[in-house]
Motif scaffolding. Structure first.
Motif, PDB file in Angstrom:
ATOM      1  N   LEU A 184      -8.275  31.608  41.896  1.00 10.47           N
ATOM      2  CA  LEU A 184      -7.279  31.591  41.241  1.00 10.47           C
ATOM      3  C   LEU A 184      -7.336  32.549  40.103  1.00 10.47           C
ATOM      4  O   LEU A 184      -6.813  33.013  39.477  1.00 10.47           O
ATOM      5  N   ARG A 185      -8.476  30.935  38.922  1.00 13.45           N
ATOM      6  CA  ARG A 185      -8.100  30.958  38.256  1.00 13.45           C
ATOM      7  C   ARG A 185      -8.141  32.554  36.780  1.00 13.45           C
ATOM      8  O   ARG A 185      -7.937  32.664  35.780  1.00 13.45           O
ATOM      9  N   ARG A 186      -9.720  33.191  37.785  1.00 16.05           N
ATOM     10  CA  ARG A 186     -10.226  34.323  37.505  1.00 16.05           C
ATOM     11  C   ARG A 186      -9.417  35.324  37.708  1.00 16.05           C
ATOM     12  O   ARG A 186      -8.776  36.059  36.333  1.00 16.05           O
ATOM     13  N   LEU A 187      -8.855  35.495  38.510  1.00 18.75           N
ATOM     14  CA  LEU A 187      -7.473  35.895  38.746  1.00 18.75           C
ATOM     15  C   LEU A 187      -6.010  35.663  38.014  1.00 18.75           C
ATOM     16  O   LEU A 187      -6.075  37.027  37.350  1.00 18.75           O
ATOM     17  N   HIS A 188      -6.384  35.000  37.920  1.00 20.09           N
ATOM     18  CA  HIS A 188      -4.976  34.788  36.301  1.00 20.09           C
ATOM     19  C   HIS A 188      -5.735  34.940  34.958  1.00 20.09           C
ATOM     20  O   HIS A 188      -4.903  35.825  34.299  1.00 20.09           O
ATOM     21  N   ASP A 189      -6.777  35.534  34.661  1.00 19.44           N
ATOM     22  CA  ASP A 189      -7.101  35.183  33.407  1.00 19.44           C
ATOM     23  C   ASP A 189      -6.897  36.535  33.208  1.00 19.44           C
ATOM     24  O   ASP A 189      -6.693  37.383  32.690  1.00 19.44           O
ATOM     25  N   GLU A 190      -7.122  37.320  34.765  1.00 24.34           N
ATOM     26  CA  GLU A 190      -6.985  39.309  34.391  1.00 24.34           C
ATOM     27  C   GLU A 190      -5.466  39.464  34.224  1.00 24.34           C
ATOM     28  O   GLU A 190      -5.117  41.212  33.732  1.00 24.34           O
ATOM     29  N   LEU A 191      -4.326  38.838  35.420  1.00 27.63           N
ATOM     30  CA  LEU A 191      -3.005  39.130  35.144  1.00 27.63           C
ATOM     31  C   LEU A 191      -2.414  38.907  34.035  1.00 27.63           C
ATOM     32  O   LEU A 191      -1.783  39.529  33.911  1.00 27.63           O
ATOM     33  N   HIS A 192      -3.118  37.749  34.004  1.00 28.49           N
ATOM     34  CA  HIS A 192      -1.833  37.302  33.118  1.00 28.49           C
ATOM     35  C   HIS A 192      -0.361  36.722  33.119  1.00 28.49           C
ATOM     36  O   HIS A 192       0.373  37.205  32.622  1.00 28.49           O
ATOM     37  N   ILE A 193       0.402  36.712  35.101  1.00 29.72           N
ATOM     38  CA  ILE A 193       1.103  36.285  34.789  1.00 29.72           C
ATOM     39  C   ILE A 193       1.643  35.568  34.718  1.00 29.72           C
ATOM     40  O   ILE A 193       0.861  34.401  35.581  1.00 29.72           O
ATOM     41  N   THR A 194       2.318  34.877  34.767  1.00 30.72           N
ATOM     42  CA  THR A 194       3.177  33.888  34.337  1.00 30.72           C
ATOM     43  C   THR A 194       3.428  32.951  35.902  1.00 30.72           C
ATOM     44  O   THR A 194       3.662  33.269  36.569  1.00 30.72           O
ATOM     45  N   SER A 195       2.491  31.851  35.631  1.00 28.66           N
ATOM     46  CA  SER A 195       2.352  31.245  37.027  1.00 28.66           C
ATOM     47  C   SER A 195       2.373  29.851  37.032  1.00 28.66           C
ATOM     48  O   SER A 195       2.351  28.940  35.975  1.00 28.66           O
ATOM     49  N   ILE A 196       2.817  28.808  38.159  1.00 28.04           N
ATOM     50  CA  ILE A 196       3.075  27.884  38.157  1.00 28.04           C
ATOM     51  C   ILE A 196       3.167  27.110  39.502  1.00 28.04           C
ATOM     52  O   ILE A 196       2.914  27.480  40.728  1.00 28.04           O
ATOM     53  N   PHE A 197       1.706  26.346  39.947  1.00 32.23           N
ATOM     54  CA  PHE A 197       1.312  26.334  41.004  1.00 32.23           C
ATOM     55  C   PHE A 197       1.205  24.688  41.183  1.00 32.23           C
ATOM     56  O   PHE A 197       1.530  24.424  40.423  1.00 32.23           O
ATOM     57  N   VAL A 198       1.784  24.508  42.738  1.00 32.96           N
ATOM     58  CA  VAL A 198       2.069  23.128  43.049  1.00 32.96           C
ATOM     59  C   VAL A 198       1.034  22.241  43.890  1.00 32.96           C
ATOM     60  O   VAL A 198       0.333  22.962  44.229  1.00 32.96           O
ATOM     61  N   THR A 199       1.047  20.601  43.270  1.00 33.82           N
ATOM     62  CA  THR A 199      -0.613  20.180  43.757  1.00 33.82           C
ATOM     63  C   THR A 199      -0.354  18.727  43.492  1.00 33.82           C
ATOM     64  O   THR A 199       0.118  18.566  42.521  1.00 33.82           O
ATOM     65  N   HIS A 200      -1.772  18.010  44.307  1.00 37.43           N
ATOM     66  CA  HIS A 200      -1.516  17.009  44.765  1.00 37.43           C
ATOM     67  C   HIS A 200      -2.283  16.732  43.773  1.00 37.43           C
ATOM     68  O   HIS A 200      -2.829  14.934  43.919  1.00 37.43           O
ATOM     69  N   ASP A 201      -2.958  17.379  43.974  1.00 34.30           N
ATOM     70  CA  ASP A 201      -4.917  17.066  44.041  1.00 34.30           C
ATOM     71  C   ASP A 201      -5.170  16.980  42.362  1.00 34.30           C
ATOM     72  O   ASP A 201      -5.277  18.573  42.495  1.00 34.30           O
ATOM     73  N   GLN A 202      -5.245  15.945  41.740  1.00 31.42           N
ATOM     74  CA  GLN A 202      -5.273  15.482  40.633  1.00 31.42           C
ATOM     75  C   GLN A 202      -6.764  16.582  39.827  1.00 31.42           C
ATOM     76  O   GLN A 202      -6.766  17.176  38.956  1.00 31.42           O
ATOM     77  N   GLY A 233       3.038  33.809  30.384  1.00 33.48           N
ATOM     78  CA  GLY A 233       1.365  33.868  30.757  1.00 33.48           C
ATOM     79  C   GLY A 233       0.289  32.704  31.148  1.00 33.48           C
ATOM     80  O   GLY A 233      -0.984  33.008  31.442  1.00 33.48           O
ATOM     81  N   GLU A 234       1.023  31.576  31.031  1.00 36.80           N
ATOM     82  CA  GLU A 234       0.296  30.440  31.180  1.00 36.80           C
ATOM     83  C   GLU A 234       0.763  29.853  32.555  1.00 36.80           C
ATOM     84  O   GLU A 234       1.265  30.474  33.194  1.00 36.80           O
ATOM     85  N   LEU A 235      -1.294  29.622  32.736  1.00 39.30           N
ATOM     86  CA  LEU A 235      -0.956  28.712  34.514  1.00 39.30           C
ATOM     87  C   LEU A 235      -0.694  27.184  34.476  1.00 39.30           C
ATOM     88  O   LEU A 235      -1.518  26.901  33.656  1.00 39.30           O
ATOM     89  N   VAL A 236       0.492  26.950  34.970  1.00 36.30           N
ATOM     90  CA  VAL A 236       0.608  25.116  35.137  1.00 36.30           C
ATOM     91  C   VAL A 236       0.823  24.703  35.912  1.00 36.30           C
ATOM     92  O   VAL A 236       0.749  25.529  37.254  1.00 36.30           O
ATOM     93  N   ALA A 237       0.071  24.029  35.928  1.00 31.73           N
ATOM     94  CA  ALA A 237       0.464  22.972  37.894  1.00 31.73           C
ATOM     95  C   ALA A 237       1.285  22.080  37.432  1.00 31.73           C
ATOM     96  O   ALA A 237       1.432  21.361  36.212  1.00 31.73           O
ATOM     97  N   LEU A 238       1.886  21.680  38.787  1.00 35.21           N
ATOM     98  CA  LEU A 238       3.215  20.754  38.888  1.00 35.21           C
ATOM     99  C   LEU A 238       2.065  19.680  39.670  1.00 35.21           C
ATOM    100  O   LEU A 238       1.903  19.784  41.327  1.00 35.21           O
TER     101      LEU A 238
END
Lengths: 265, 212
Positions: free
Chosen positions: A179-197, A28-33
């Motif tokens: 995306l953050r709001r969407l994740h709060d609604e869906l609570h699906i485990t998500s990983i996203f990759v970014t180089h933007d701190q 259920g977490e939204l994790v950033a790589l």
């Protein structure tokens, strides 16, 4: 669904993309790589999806070793940096694709597909574009359609590869809040990759900092900002220069429930 | 000054007419030489034979032309051409598309060899190609005795003509498709796979429509 990677090692020729990486992504977490380009973050995401095979190590989905499970059976949703929408299909058909290719026994009826697709298009607020082709959409719209398409098969995990990388600064900011709001609604485990701190710190529940195929630090945005574990983290988050970090902290403050007494950057 | 400025500006433009700009225009005699060379080659080697064929065919008037067409020999020639085309076009489509698919979307050992092989018919003279088939399927060829035993005729028969046509035209499909498929990348196929599509579904629903 929880994701775990154990001792993943992956090399391209003599270049080590991932050197013995072990990570756990709770349900259920939204994790950033987060990391500079070439640090292995995209490779790790592709290994989790199954688009890339690791030289050694294991990927565990919900505690089960998925290393030998084919990509199509892993039930992951993958959003590509350049959207990868099917250019010859309308938006509707793009979103319907995952439902139409299901084995006959599991395939929903035409009416069910129709309902589901419009439901998803409403979720990404683009129902009015159903009959358009990808080339007729803006970058931000394409990325939202790509997300709707990934969600159509009800994935257990959502993996996003630099989802906002190809968008301009203003759209980026809007979309990541969305995306953050969407994740709060869906609570699906998500990983996203970014180089933007800034993106990682603002959107994610937890940030994994990577460099040269290794994990440098794992923590909540607050933790990595307050206690950067290595010199690399401090440098990459620009903590040497108090200006930007202070700005980030200010932005974070409105989202994090309790900045805490130790919030002194 | 105005010309210089406009040439600077139009450098960025996609459809830039070099001849309209005095600063980039070629000298008259250079233009004439290039044009004359190209056009006379075109006229002698392509246009003239074409004109000659039609001229000779219609020299004795339409009626003779129509009667000549109805001769059994002419009809069987037309039939043979159509049969050869009807067989070699689908064959080349299937082989060409699969070869292009393999080369553009997958990494494997011997890929470079396969690319060279596809170009082979371009570099081999059609006469040599015919000779190769005679060596293979002719009376004294590798498969000659076996074919005679089973009463199958290939050389100097329809299958031979089809084989030669396939050989000569094989590179066209693959050569057209490989750059196109490579430029489209693998992302759409990956997206389809992640969404649960099987290999043939991906090919039929994503790869094939993209190269139409």
């Amino acid at each position: 669904m929880s994701i775990e990677v154990r001792n993943i090692h992956k090399a391209f020729g003599s270049f080590v993309a991932l050197g013995d990486v072990s990570l756990e992504f709770p349900s259920g977490e939204l994790v950033a790589l987060l990391g500079p380009s070439g640090c292995g973050k995209t490779t790790l995401l592709r290994v989790i999806a199954g688009l890339e095979t690791a030289d050694s190590g294991a990927v565990l989905l919900e505690g089960e070793d998925a290393s030998d499970t084919h990509v199509r059976e892993r039930q992951v949703g993958f959003v590509f940096q350049h959207y990868a929408l099917f250019r010859h299909m309308t938006v509707f058909e793009n979103v319907a694709f995952g439902l139409r290719v299901k084995p006959r026994k599991q395939r929903p009826t035409e009416a069910q597909i129709h309902r589901k697709v419009h439901e998803l298009l409403n979720l990404v607020q683009l129902d009015w574009l159903a009959d358009r082709y990808p080339s007729q959409l803006s970058g931000g719209q394409r990325q939202r359609i790509a997300l709707a398409r990934a969600l159509a098969v009800e994935p257990r995990v959502l993996l996003l590869d630099e989802p906002f990388g190809a968008l301009d600064a203003k759209v980026r900011r809007e979309l990541r809040q969305w995306l953050r709001r969407l994740h709060d609604e869906l609570h699906i485990t998500s990983i996203f990759v970014t180089h933007d701190q800034e993106e990682a710190l603002e959107v994610a529940d937890r940030v994994v900092l990577m460099n040269h195929g290794k994990v440098e630090q794992i923590g909540t945005p607050q933790e990595v900002l307050e206690k950067p574990g290595t010199d690399f983290v401090a440098d990459f988050l620009d903590l040497a220069d108090h200006g930007p970090a202070w700005l980030i902290a200010a932005k974070l403050r409105h989202r994090l429930p309790q900045p805490g007494a130790g919030w002194t950057i | 000054m105005a010309a210089a400025a406009s040439s600077l500006n139009s450098n960025a433009a996609d459809h830039y007419d070099y001849q309209a700009n005095p600063a980039t225009r070629e000298v008259l005699w250079v233009r004439w030489i290039i044009l004359t060379l190209a056009l006379s080659f075109f006229a002698i080697f392509l246009l003239l034979p074409l004109v000659a064929v039609f001229f000779e065919a219609l020299r004795k008037g339409w009626d003779t032309y129509i009667t000549a067409l109805q001769e059994p020999d002419a009809l069987s020639a037309v039939k043979l051409t159509l049969i050869a085309a009807a067989i070699s076009v689908p064959l080349n489509l299937v082989f060409g598309v699969s070869a292009a698919w393999a080369i553009a979307k997958f990494q494997f050992r011997g890929k470079q060899f396969l690319i060279t092989l596809i170009d082979l018919p371009f570099s081999v003279s059609p006469v040599i190609a015919g000779l190769i088939y005679v060596l293979m399927f002719g009376a004294q060829g590798w498969f000659g005795p076996w074919l005679q035993e089973h009463d199958i005729k290939i050389i100097f028969a329809v299958p031979g003509i089809v084989l030669a046509t396939v050989f000569v035209t094989f590179p066209f499909v693959a050569r057209e498709l490989i750059p196109l498929m490579e430029s489209q990348g693998k992302e759409e196929e990956e997206a389809a796979t992640v969404l649960g599509a099987r290999g043939w579904q991906t090919f039929l629903r994503v790869t094939l429509p993209n190269i139409k």
